[in-house]
Structure formats: structure tokens, C-alpha cells
Design a protein around this motif. Sequence first.
Motif, PDB file in Angstrom:
ATOM      1  N   LYS A  44      -0.548  16.364   1.719  1.00  0.00           N
ATOM      2  CA  LYS A  44      -1.974  16.058   1.615  1.00  0.00           C
ATOM      3  C   LYS A  44      -2.728  17.320   1.268  1.00  0.00           C
ATOM      4  CE  LYS A  44      -2.087  12.287   4.787  1.00  0.00           C
ATOM      5  NZ  LYS A  44      -2.209  11.922   6.159  1.00  0.00           N
ATOM      6  N   MET A  66       0.855  -1.208   0.000  1.00  0.00           N
ATOM      7  CA  MET A  66       0.000   0.000   0.000  1.00  0.00           C
ATOM      8  C   MET A  66       0.888   1.255   0.000  1.00  0.00           C
ATOM      9  SD  MET A  66      -3.301   0.758   2.327  1.00  0.00           S
ATOM     10  CE  MET A  66      -2.528   0.658   3.927  1.00  0.00           C
ATOM     11  N   ASP A  67       0.587   2.129  -0.878  1.00  0.00           N
ATOM     12  CA  ASP A  67       1.364   3.364  -0.985  1.00  0.00           C
ATOM     13  C   ASP A  67       0.687   4.446  -0.144  1.00  0.00           C
ATOM     14  OD1 ASP A  67       3.157   5.291  -1.839  1.00  0.00           O
ATOM     15  OD2 ASP A  67       1.783   5.903  -3.449  1.00  0.00           O
ATOM     16  N   MET A  68       1.427   4.935   0.820  1.00  0.00           N
ATOM     17  CA  MET A  68       0.788   5.894   1.714  1.00  0.00           C
ATOM     18  C   MET A  68       1.608   7.156   1.897  1.00  0.00           C
ATOM     19  SD  MET A  68      -0.468   3.396   4.687  1.00  0.00           S
ATOM     20  CE  MET A  68       1.256   2.986   4.968  1.00  0.00           C
ATOM     21  N   PRO A  69       1.485   8.074   0.981  1.00  0.00           N
ATOM     22  CA  PRO A  69       2.221   9.311   1.194  1.00  0.00           C
ATOM     23  C   PRO A  69       1.593  10.063   2.366  1.00  0.00           C
ATOM     24  CG  PRO A  69       0.759   9.526  -0.698  1.00  0.00           C
ATOM     25  CD  PRO A  69       0.573   8.143  -0.154  1.00  0.00           C
ATOM     26  N   THR A  70       2.383  10.410   3.348  1.00  0.00           N
ATOM     27  CA  THR A  70       1.790  11.089   4.489  1.00  0.00           C
ATOM     28  C   THR A  70       1.982  12.596   4.389  1.00  0.00           C
ATOM     29  OG1 THR A  70       3.804  10.876   5.759  1.00  0.00           O
ATOM     30  CG2 THR A  70       2.140   9.150   6.031  1.00  0.00           C
ATOM     31  N   LEU A  73      -7.000   9.002   7.757  1.00  0.00           N
ATOM     32  CA  LEU A  73      -6.534  10.090   6.889  1.00  0.00           C
ATOM     33  C   LEU A  73      -5.196  10.650   7.350  1.00  0.00           C
ATOM     34  CD1 LEU A  73      -9.941  11.957   6.411  1.00  0.00           C
ATOM     35  CD2 LEU A  73      -8.764  10.512   4.731  1.00  0.00           C
ATOM     36  N   THR A  74      -4.899  10.527   8.628  1.00  0.00           N
ATOM     37  CA  THR A  74      -3.648  11.059   9.160  1.00  0.00           C
ATOM     38  C   THR A  74      -2.493  10.088   8.907  1.00  0.00           C
ATOM     39  OG1 THR A  74      -4.888  12.217  10.864  1.00  0.00           O
ATOM     40  CG2 THR A  74      -2.525  11.987  11.229  1.00  0.00           C
ATOM     41  N   LEU A  75      -2.747   8.821   9.143  1.00  0.00           N
ATOM     42  CA  LEU A  75      -1.680   7.830   8.915  1.00  0.00           C
ATOM     43  C   LEU A  75      -1.628   7.392   7.460  1.00  0.00           C
ATOM     44  CD1 LEU A  75      -2.004   5.492  12.054  1.00  0.00           C
ATOM     45  CD2 LEU A  75      -0.561   7.514  11.746  1.00  0.00           C
ATOM     46  N   GLY A  76      -2.761   7.576   6.740  1.00  0.00           N
ATOM     47  CA  GLY A  76      -2.795   7.154   5.341  1.00  0.00           C
ATOM     48  C   GLY A  76      -3.499   8.190   4.513  1.00  0.00           C
ATOM     49  N   ASN A  77      -4.359   7.762   3.621  1.00  0.00           N
ATOM     50  CA  ASN A  77      -5.120   8.711   2.821  1.00  0.00           C
ATOM     51  C   ASN A  77      -6.506   8.124   2.571  1.00  0.00           C
ATOM     52  OD1 ASN A  77      -4.759   6.723   0.930  1.00  0.00           O
ATOM     53  ND2 ASN A  77      -3.053   7.774  -0.084  1.00  0.00           N
ATOM     54  N   LEU A 100      -3.153   1.008  10.439  1.00  0.00           N
ATOM     55  CA  LEU A 100      -4.298   1.294   9.568  1.00  0.00           C
ATOM     56  C   LEU A 100      -5.192   0.061   9.444  1.00  0.00           C
ATOM     57  CD1 LEU A 100      -2.549   3.329   6.739  1.00  0.00           C
ATOM     58  CD2 LEU A 100      -4.321   4.177   8.292  1.00  0.00           C
ATOM     59  N   ALA A 129       3.598  10.967  11.695  1.00  0.00           N
ATOM     60  CA  ALA A 129       3.282   9.669  11.100  1.00  0.00           C
ATOM     61  C   ALA A 129       4.437   9.172  10.236  1.00  0.00           C
ATOM     62  CB  ALA A 129       2.006   9.771  10.279  1.00  0.00           C
ATOM     63  N   ARG A 187       2.960   1.391  10.402  1.00  0.00           N
ATOM     64  CA  ARG A 187       1.877   2.316  10.061  1.00  0.00           C
ATOM     65  C   ARG A 187       0.767   1.549   9.339  1.00  0.00           C
ATOM     66  NH1 ARG A 187       4.715   6.619   7.155  1.00  0.00           N
ATOM     67  NH2 ARG A 187       3.641   5.973   5.262  1.00  0.00           N
TER      68      ARG A 187
END
Lengths: 119, 517, 90, 335
Positions: B8, B1-5, D173-177, D121, D109, D117
Motif C-alpha cells: 500500500k 473484490m480485489d483487495m491487495p493488502t 484501508l487496513t483490510l482493503g483499500n 469489510l 490482514a 476479510r
Amino acid sequence: MPVKAIKDYPLRVADSVDKFHGNIMLFVGWDQHLMFCAPFAWALPPAMRFGDLIEGIFPASFGAHPDFALIDWSKVEWLKSGKPWAPDVNKSLAENGLGHKDCLRFRTPGLCGIKGSGS
Amino acid sequence: MDMPTTTKKKLGIKEKYALMTRGLDWETTYQPMDKVFPYAKFEGIKIHDWDKWEDPFRLTMDAYWKYQAEKERKLYAILDAFNQNNGHLGITDARYVNTLKLFLNGISPLEYMAHRGFAHVGRQFPGVGPRVACQMQSLDEMRHAQTQIHSMSNYNRYYNGFHSFPEMLQKVWYMSVPRSFFDDAYTSGPFEFMVAIGFSFEYVLTNLLFVPFVSGAAYNGDMGAMTFGFSAQSDEARHMTLGLECIRFMLEQDPDNIPIVQKWIDKWTWRGIRVLTLVAMMMDYMLPKKVMSWKEAWEIYFEENATALFNDLARYGIKMPDCAKQALIDKEHISHQAWATFYQYSAVSNFHGWLPSSEEMDWLSAKYPDTFDQYYRPRFEHWAKEAAEGRRFYNTTLPQLCQVCQIPMIFTEPTDPTQICYRESEFEGDKYHFCSDHCKNIFDDEPEKYVQAWLPVQQIYQGNCFMPDADPTKPDFNPIEEVLRYYNLQNGRDNMDYVGSEDEANFRAWRQTSTQN
Amino acid sequence: MADNVFIAFQTSDESRAIVEAILADNPGTTVDEQPAMVRVIRPGSLTIRRETVEEHMGRDFDLQELQLYLITLTGNIDETDDAFTLAWHN
Amino acid sequence: MQLDLRTVTVKPLRQTFTHVARRIGGDKPASRYQEGIYDLQATINFHYRPLWAPEYEIFDASRTAIVMADWYKLLDPRQFYYGSYTLARARMQEAAEADFALVEDRDLAAAIPPAVRELALRLYVPLRHLEWGGNTNCMFMAAYGFGTAFTSPALYHAMDHLGMAQYLTRVGLTLGNEAALDEAKAAWIEGAEWQGLRKYVEDCFVLSDWFELFIAHAVVLDGLLFPLFYGEIDTRLAGMGAGAVVTMLTRFEAEWFGESSRWTNAVVKLAAAESEANKARIEGWIAQYLPLARAAVEGPAGIIFGAETAGVVDQLVEQFSARLAKLGITVSAKG
């Protein structure tokens, strides 16, 4: 139209005649005399003489109006459910065809309330 | 999973609310949806896509807590100050306090009912958007009930008629008017409830109660009532919007919904209008200093407002209810008819009655040039004369009630203000009586529902309004005193004339101590 | 003429600034002062812009803060981060 | 004439409302909680039966098998009325907001190892649906329960669950999107480890006895789940490199459980103390739901604890049994 309920809806009449200990309810209003804000309601024995209603009950309820003492009861016009109707004062409520929750009105020609205002 | 933090994008209020709320729910599979939401379909309203619901105000819970806590802080600070400074002695006249008695006895418990009703609907709607909106409203309504109780608690300490409000709502004769209104809404299906409360209660009723009347409370020096009133109405703005959104949503979902919604709008507009009779009399007769007449308030907050609203709904094929025509005529009469009723029945009411002074009658003549002098002034002047001669008119015979609105049959024919309006229906061999065509129509549509009405007059005559230890066979049995005892109404303190009452005497004495040593 | 929308506020410093912002942004708005409250009325629609309110208040303003001062309103609501609009669709 | 009203001393006619005086033992000053709660719900002279439930009165004590002589015995030890409730939550909200702001502003995060992380999630974000289920169940109690003493805290509980569903959304939303929310929903609907919980909650949706529902969800399920997620799992994640970040982002939930357990404990204790029949009924429900709830939480617990899961959950059940024992309830595994 029947009520739209999720399942069978019980018929629960809150004021059916069987709940009045042998009495019936009767409603009577005096037209053009709105000092009495609404028609009156009584629970009465069906065997009561109609004349006793006028002589025994009306004075305590309608007597405060200055027109009351002036009423000529022989000239009073009666309505039952809005239609002309003639009671026999010597017969009972039941014999006069009055049933539970019947609604009577009476009119007193020439007496039109306080200063003729309908009050 | 790609999770740019990082990087945003900042979410807008609509996107943020959608993420926070929408998508929380899911289609159940271990239990069928129809079993999880059993009340969603029986009214015949067809909903194809709950996601089409537009959230009117997008409050997440954290924002809700933040803003509502801020409102509460302000409200209780003002209340505490008002109480500590004996603010109740600063009102124009203790007659005013009687409006608060009506409020606490007749309105605050309805706020509580609204809370329970919205909890029910907030559980039952299958869509997440309307459910959350209903749940917040449920919480708000609890707020209104409690802030009103807390505001009027201090009045209860110094004045009569407040002391048993939950009991009186369930027992006292005229209380069946507001109570049956809410019981009617609550027992309807969830969609009808939304029209009843979201539209009729909020849009028609509370707007007239909380805006012009509460402004009147402020004008009469009651900062406490002003504070809870305006503060409550700030929530009502959200609630009115919810009610309208719900109506619009039903109309847009399926054309088959239109006639059902129209029928509910017709019914509930009229139910609301009838309950407002009490508010009409509060404004015209019970505020010592008057802000505007009932008629003027009606024109601004109903006629102008409702015309705009129904013009807006016209594109769905929704029409202004027919009953609005009668309301247009009735606005000239109902406050006078209601006050005359409470004046004559004040021996069995939990607030005081009085006659308008000659200055007040002149004000009423000016505000109601087409009706007051002709139809109502003679009545009040006659009673004033009678009272002056020691014959204060107390009506002691019980009145006939309308089966639907439960108001005594005091209303007159739209075409003749001197003629009581009588309407009648028969159902399963029994006769039923109504104050108007509109109440009759409501009955005829659902007779099985309205035959259940707990009509106080009928109940008294059945012997259901006495305490268990009362014995009607005793020779000295006094039915009126016994009914008052059942009501928990303190005979001689809570009821009858304001003039000569304990409230009047205390208020005068307390005010005097503030000018003397 | 279009039907009126209105919004009413409790009188306070904040609501005074909000009303001034409304008057600046919405020509044709009328103001009706009543005891302890103020009602602003406009035919058709009325918009409260966050930036204008901020100018009149001299501080940041979140439109959801309207909740604190509002008494009542009419019309359909559309709320974004920058504007709060009341309108009749006819 | 200028009145100086502050100097006036007037003796009140009464201290509180009659119905409140009756319950607090005489006419004496009453608290805002007492005046805001007692007897608000109607009990007599209802006008119509609900079209959606004609077998019941509008408010009807027979909607549960629990019997109380006086439903206003079930008081909330927190003494919440609307004002004190919203002020309490606003304080918690302010703290939570500060924590979220700190994590977001400093991008804390990013300091968490990506695998940890991702694990956080996977564990926390699907719970937003469970919280929505908690909201649904508590709304049922608020709507159909009997007596304001119980129904008003049930409503606060419901709104708290909604708030927590939204905080858990923000964790996603904070740890991921936004994709993290979609993945969590897919896991909730289809992921094997979540099906036990989802079934448990859906089965609760169709219960008709509100007190049974209270035991099944608010007492038993939450009684295992909150200590698991906001205790055991949080501690384990911290040790794996999440540091205090997850703890900060879920502080509201942890604090909430501690506070709101005072209410659930009081209700269980008072209802059980009322009669042997109530006590037996509550013990029967707990015996029925505890094994189901235990099996349900083992699903997500297994994601992080693997082979240790049974041991961790055993310990939770033990703590839960000890908690209930203090309330006078004996927990037996089978009913």
C-alpha cells in the motif's frame, strides 16, 4: 432594514415606557465635564417640574465637580437630541415635551472642566 | 473484490485527511436535506459546492486526542506546581489579580458560549469539512472555559471577586458588554456566527488578549495565567485559520455573498473593537509591570495584521471596514476612558479600582504623548487630590448606555476628545442611543434585534435587579445595596478601592510571613 | 514590500530548535522576543521544513507537533507532511 | 528580595466558588469536574432571541418534554471535564494505534481468508456513515440540550462518534483499500440491508426534542448496535478465521461502548427517577424506537447470521431490556 430571520421575528422592546411603573427614562450629559464618564440616566415621573430635576436631582449626581457650584443656570445652553432647546423650569417634564428616553445635554459657557481640560 | 493488502502506498496528510473525513456524509433521501439542515439558507449566503472547502488544519480525532492530551498534561502539571508553591504570592503586586477577576468573570463564560455556538454551527453546516472544524473548535472552547476556571480556582481561594463568576456574567452591569457580544453572535445565523467569532472574536479579540496581555501576565509572575493563556491561544491559531477559511469560502462560492460578508465584517470588527476596551485598560492600567502599551499592542496585532489580511482579501472585493479609521483615533483614548469609568464606578464593580501612581502617569505620558497629559492626567490628578482630602470620588448615578455595545456612553467624538459622542435613532416610536456611528449603523440594520437588549441600567430602573425578598416600598430601602445583593457582590470586599481592601492587606501579610518566622 | 506573516511560540527547548530551523530556511526573518514568548516575522511568507527542524532537534518531528508550542500566527496556511507554510496571497 | 513562598502557610478565604458550594453542600474543596461543570450555562437575562429559532431563548429548557427541577442532577459518573476526557481518549488512542500498527506491520490482514476479510469489510465499513450520523445527532444534543452536566458529555459523545467513523475508515484501508470505502458508501446509500439503519438515522436528524433524540440514538440504537457489531459479529468473524484481527481493529469501539454506557445509563436513570411523568415519557420513547431499531439492525445482521438473525437480535433486545430494567425502566415492545 428589517431583520433577516428564518420566520416571523417578534418585536420585544426591553425598555418600553410601560415597563417603568409610570416613570419615563431621561438621559442628561454635561458637556466638557468628562470627569463624569458618561451622561446620566434616571427614571422620573413625567409630572416632575423641570426645575426640580435641576435643584433636586442634579446636585447629588453632578455636585462632585468643582465647576458645579459655579454654574449660572440662567446662562446654561440646552440641547435635546443634539438640537438647541429651551426648557421652562416651572413646567413639568411632560409639558416641556420630554418623553421616554429623551436625551438632553447642557453646556456651561466659561466652565470647561478641570484645568480647562474638558474633564 | 480485489483487495491487495500489501504494497500500500503511504498516504500523505492531505489524502489521509480527505479519506478520513470527506465522504462520511451523504445526501439524505428519507428526509429532505432542507429539513436536516434548516438554518443553512435564510441568511442569503449561497453555497454551490461544500466540497470546495479547504481544510486548514487536518487533524483527525486520534491526532487531536494525542496532542491535546499532551497539552493538558503540561498545563495541569504547571498549575499544580504553581498552586502548591503559593505561586500567587510571587506575582508583582496583588493589584494584578484584578485583571484575572475581569478575565474569569467576563471572558471565561464567553469561551463557554463559543463552545455552545460552535456545537450549534457544527451541527448545522451541510458540509462535512467545516462541520468537523467547528466541532473541534467547540471542544477546544470547552477546554478554554475549564482550564481558565481551574487556573483561577486557586486565586478564588485567596482573593475576592472571583467567587460567583457565572452568576455575575448574567447580572453585573458592565458584564452585559461581553455577554451581549456573544449573545449577538450566537443568535445570528450560522454564517454570520462564523464571521463574528472566527474573525472578530479570534482574529481581533483573542489575539490581543492572549498574546500581549498574557505575555504581560508572565512578566508579572503569573505562570498560571501564562500557561492557560498561551495554551489556549495555540488552539486559537487553528480557530483563526478556520474563520478566515470560512470567509474565503463564502466569497469564492458566489459573488452575491460578497456584500453580505462585507457587512458582517464591518459589524463584527466594530463589535470586537468595543469589547477590547476592557483589554486596553487591563494592559495600560492594571498590569503592575507593563510589557507594552495598548496602543503598541494594537498597532502590532491589529493594524499591521489587519492591513495584511485585508490586502489579501482585496482580490475578492473586500475592503477594510470603515470603523478601522475611528479605531486608529480611539487607540489613543479608550484605555484612559475605560479606567476612569471603572475608577468612579468601582463601588458597584466586582474588582478594585485605583489611581495610577505618578510613575505610571509618566509612563502613560511617554506612551501617549498626544493625549494623556492634555486630556486624562488632569482628571486623575484631581481625583488623587480629592481622595487625599478624604473625598474619594464614587459616582453613584447610573450612566446612559449604548444600545448596541452596551458600554456607558464614555467615548468621545473622533474629531474632539473633549466631547462625548451622541448618536440617536428612532424605531417604532421609541428613541435609541449610541456611542458611535458604527453602533448606530448596526442598530439601524437590524432594529428588531437590538431593541431586545437587556440593558442593565434600564433593568435596574424597571425593578428587575433586586432579590425577590427586596421591598422597594420600605422606608430604609437602599437601591444600590439591593442591586449589589442581586449581583451576589460582597459589598466592601469585592468592590471599591484596592487601597485598604482585604486583598491588599492579605497579600501584604502573607508575603511578610515568607520573610519572617 | 509584501505584508508580514508571523508565528509565535512559547519559549522552550523545542521552540528554540523550531525558530533556528526557520531562520536557516527563511532569509530575512526577524525575531521579536517578548516575556515567555518569541515571535518570528517575515515579509510575504515563511516556511517551516520538517527536515530542518529534525536536524535542529536531533529527533523525528511531525509538523502537527507544532500544535504543542504554537501561540499564534497570521497568514494563509498550507500544511503537508514536509512543510508548513504561512503566506499572504498578494 | 528572595521569597521562599513554599514555606508560607496561608489560610484560604474560601474553598470553592459560591455556586459550586451551593451544590456540593457547603464551602469545601471541590473537584475539577465540579468546578468545570456547574452552572456554566447561562439561564437568565438573555439579550436576543435566535434569528434561527425566535420561539426560544438562547438556552431554553422547553426544548424537551423532559422536566427537571435541577438539570445539574444529570451528572456524568465518569466525571469528565476536558482534561480528563482527552487523557482517557489519548490512552485508548495509543492502544488502538499500537493495534493498527501491529496489524499493518505484520500484515495480519493477509492471514485472514479473503472471503472473511470481504465479509468484515462489508459489515464494518458502511458503519462509518452511521457513526457520522451519530456525530450529527450528538452535536444536536450538545448544542440544544439544557445544562452543562448533560451537554458537555454529549459533545464528547459526538466527537467519539467522529473518531469511530475515522477508525472504521482505517479498518477499510487496513483490510482493503480506498475502493472499499467507495463500495461501503454505495452499500450505505443503496444496499437493501442498510436502508433500515439509514432511514432510522435520517429520521433522527429531524427530531426536535433533544432528549428524545438521546433515547432514540444514544440509548436504543447504539444499545443494540454496539453489542451486535463489537460482540456477536466480532465473535462470529473470529470463529470464521479472522482470529483476533478484527477484534484488535475495533477495540476502541468495544471499549468505548462499555465506558460511555455508564454515562447514558446514569442520564436515563436520573431523569426517570425525577418524576413519574419523565419515566412514562422515556418508556414511551423506548417502546416507540426499540422495534424500529431492532428492524434496522436486522439488515446488516442478516449479512452474516442469515437465518439465525432473528434469534441473535432477540437476544440483544433481551439484554437491552435487562440493562434498562436496572435503570428503573420497563421495556415494552409497543408504545
